[in-house]
Motif scaffolding. Sequence first.
Motif, short mmCIF file in Angstrom:
data_model
loop_
_atom_site.label_atom_id
_atom_site.label_comp_id
_atom_site.label_asym_id
_atom_site.label_seq_id
_atom_site.Cartn_x
_atom_site.Cartn_y
_atom_site.Cartn_z
N HIS A 3 54.55 51.71 43.13
CA HIS A 3 55.35 50.50 43.34
C HIS A 3 54.50 49.27 43.03
O HIS A 3 54.01 48.58 43.92
CB HIS A 3 55.90 50.47 44.77
N GLY A 4 54.32 49.03 41.73
CA GLY A 4 53.52 47.89 41.27
C GLY A 4 54.18 47.26 40.07
O GLY A 4 55.16 47.79 39.52
N PRO A 5 53.66 46.11 39.60
CA PRO A 5 54.30 45.37 38.50
C PRO A 5 54.54 46.20 37.25
O PRO A 5 55.63 46.17 36.68
CB PRO A 5 53.29 44.25 38.21
N MET A 6 53.53 46.96 36.79
CA MET A 6 53.68 47.73 35.57
C MET A 6 54.84 48.71 35.66
O MET A 6 55.65 48.86 34.73
CB MET A 6 52.38 48.50 35.27
N TYR A 7 54.97 49.36 36.82
CA TYR A 7 56.00 50.38 36.98
C TYR A 7 57.37 49.76 37.26
O TYR A 7 58.40 50.35 36.92
CB TYR A 7 55.58 51.36 38.08
#
Length: 315
Positions: free
Chosen positions: A59-63
């Motif tokens: 659960h991070g920006p890239m994903y």
Amino acid sequence: MSDSNTTDYTNPSTFILLGIPGLEMVHVWISIPFCTMYIIAILGNFIILFIVKREPNLHGPMYYFLCMLAVSDLVLSTSILPKMLAIFWFNSREIDFSACLTQMYFIRCFSVMESGILVAMAFDRYVAICNPLRHSTILTNPIVAKIGLAVVLRGGTLILPHPFLARQWPYCRTNIIPHSYCEHIAVVKLACADIRVSSYYSLSVAFLVTGLDVFFITVSYIQILRAIFRLPTKDARVKTFVTCGSHIFVILASYMPALFSFLTNRFGHNVALHFHILIANVYLMVPPVVHPIIYGVRTKEIRDRLLRLFTHKGT
């Protein structure tokens, strides 16, 4: 007789999609690779959404951007393929006038959204590689949400005039579209009116949006490549370069066929119609297939969790 035909085709209730004119005898064979691509796109993008949702560590920006890209790919491919396969398999060529304009809108809208998401992902990679210590403070969840909202609003509002302009034209020539889906220019060319406003607006959006997006992506990856060559070890340089190289391949696969199709549609009068339509189909279907492979399977975190998922099911 001509007056009767003119009256019959004014604001038609349905259009007739021809599929790929000139290749009707091999429609069934052409459908096989397209159906295979659709299945891969559906499975690949759903798997990415499932894994990212299931794994809190992702659960991070890239994903988040990757999930946005997956949703965009699912909508884009589903807007085209079911009707196309119905034409190829069952000769179901009729499409309601409103459904045609809706399909036109979804195709153009989510193509623009997809381009914006690729810019956001390039920016994320730029921050992650060039300013790794500030990545978590620059790309916070609220910032990612605002970027996502901006991408959606840009695509939705810029393309909104297309169906409204197309709906106002009178269609008195024919209701036959020599295409496998309701491509914008293929539809408005049937109008017996001055469509320069629609054509110029479409041209402006295509060049301004795509041009700016390609510019920002190019600047981001130039900075990324400069940062890569400053890395201290050869292994780190090679690993980062391979990852970025695959991303650049995806971007080229997304933009080059689209640009070719766009230019041949307006200026390539000597290009065979069936070849142009095949390219127009390929440029919309290749990215939804390639994205989950490059951004998903080749991403170590997603690949590891996918293997773990199948390993647990096997045991």
